[in-house]
Design an enzyme around this catalytic site. Sequence first.
Site, PDB file in Angstrom:
ATOM      1  N   CYS A  29       0.845  -1.189   0.000  1.00 49.47           N
ATOM      2  CA  CYS A  29       0.000   0.000   0.000  1.00 49.47           C
ATOM      3  C   CYS A  29       0.892   1.255   0.000  1.00 49.47           C
ATOM      4  O   CYS A  29       1.968   1.244   0.594  1.00 49.47           O
ATOM      5  CB  CYS A  29      -0.879  -0.021   1.255  1.00 49.47           C
ATOM      6  SG  CYS A  29      -2.067   1.329   1.348  1.00 49.47           S
ATOM      7  N   ASP A  31       0.452   3.785   1.647  1.00 47.14           N
ATOM      8  CA  ASP A  31       0.289   4.462   2.933  1.00 47.14           C
ATOM      9  C   ASP A  31       1.658   4.924   3.453  1.00 47.14           C
ATOM     10  O   ASP A  31       2.599   4.130   3.504  1.00 47.14           O
ATOM     11  CB  ASP A  31      -0.372   3.486   3.926  1.00 47.14           C
ATOM     12  CG  ASP A  31      -0.790   4.174   5.204  1.00 47.14           C
ATOM     13  OD1 ASP A  31       0.077   4.767   5.880  1.00 47.14           O
ATOM     14  OD2 ASP A  31      -1.994   4.101   5.529  1.00 47.14           O
ATOM     15  N   ARG A  33       2.735   5.381   6.222  1.00 41.97           N
ATOM     16  CA  ARG A  33       3.196   4.761   7.472  1.00 41.97           C
ATOM     17  C   ARG A  33       3.836   3.400   7.234  1.00 41.97           C
ATOM     18  O   ARG A  33       4.238   2.717   8.179  1.00 41.97           O
ATOM     19  CB  ARG A  33       2.020   4.600   8.435  1.00 41.97           C
ATOM     20  CG  ARG A  33       1.374   5.934   8.796  1.00 41.97           C
ATOM     21  CD  ARG A  33       0.059   5.738   9.475  1.00 41.97           C
ATOM     22  NE  ARG A  33      -0.908   5.122   8.551  1.00 41.97           N
ATOM     23  CZ  ARG A  33      -2.157   4.818   8.861  1.00 41.97           C
ATOM     24  NH1 ARG A  33      -2.605   5.059  10.071  1.00 41.97           N
ATOM     25  NH2 ARG A  33      -2.949   4.269   7.970  1.00 41.97           N
ATOM     26  N   HIS A  85      -1.253  -4.009   5.844  1.00 41.10           N
ATOM     27  CA  HIS A  85      -0.958  -3.369   7.121  1.00 41.10           C
ATOM     28  C   HIS A  85      -2.248  -3.083   7.882  1.00 41.10           C
ATOM     29  O   HIS A  85      -3.322  -2.956   7.288  1.00 41.10           O
ATOM     30  CB  HIS A  85      -0.151  -2.081   6.919  1.00 41.10           C
ATOM     31  CG  HIS A  85      -0.922  -0.992   6.226  1.00 41.10           C
ATOM     32  ND1 HIS A  85      -1.538   0.020   6.915  1.00 41.10           N
ATOM     33  CD2 HIS A  85      -1.178  -0.778   4.918  1.00 41.10           C
ATOM     34  CE1 HIS A  85      -2.133   0.834   6.055  1.00 41.10           C
ATOM     35  NE2 HIS A  85      -1.930   0.367   4.830  1.00 41.10           N
ATOM     36  N   CYS A  88      -5.540  -0.072   7.337  1.00 44.77           N
ATOM     37  CA  CYS A  88      -5.489   0.348   5.936  1.00 44.77           C
ATOM     38  C   CYS A  88      -6.839   0.961   5.532  1.00 44.77           C
ATOM     39  O   CYS A  88      -7.850   0.271   5.466  1.00 44.77           O
ATOM     40  CB  CYS A  88      -5.163  -0.824   5.030  1.00 44.77           C
ATOM     41  SG  CYS A  88      -5.048  -0.350   3.288  1.00 44.77           S
TER      42      CYS A  88
HETATM   43 ZN    ZN Z   1      -3.142   0.855   3.206  1.00 47.28          ZN
END
Ligand code: ZN
Length: 104
Positions: A29, A31, A33, A85, A88
């Site tokens: 992803c 993302d 993080r 993760h 998400c």
């Molecule tokens: Zn994600």
Amino acid sequence: MWAQRIIRDDPAFFKKLEKQSLSYIWIGCPDNRVPANGIVCLLPGGLFVDRNVANLIRHADFNCPSVIQYALDILGVSNIIVCGHSGCGGEVKLQPREIIRLNR
Ligand SMILES: [Zn+2]
């Protein structure tokens, strides 16, 4: 700044990157993080990365299969990491009928 720090630690680092040699594809992803290289403790050059929201392979997505084929056939990569993760947002927002998960 970043490049200078890398060169200070390993003056030949960027010379070594001229030849692409790696063992892993990372499908994850985007993302912010989830830092792919940081999670698996690899420096730049250690992962061939594809990112899409919720780390999915969708029928209409031609990019991810292209990444996988290039990495396997051209780069000789032999390991694929599919990393999800917790928390998400993409996974929560997508409807189940829209997705095919690789990591079930
Ligand atoms: Zn994600």
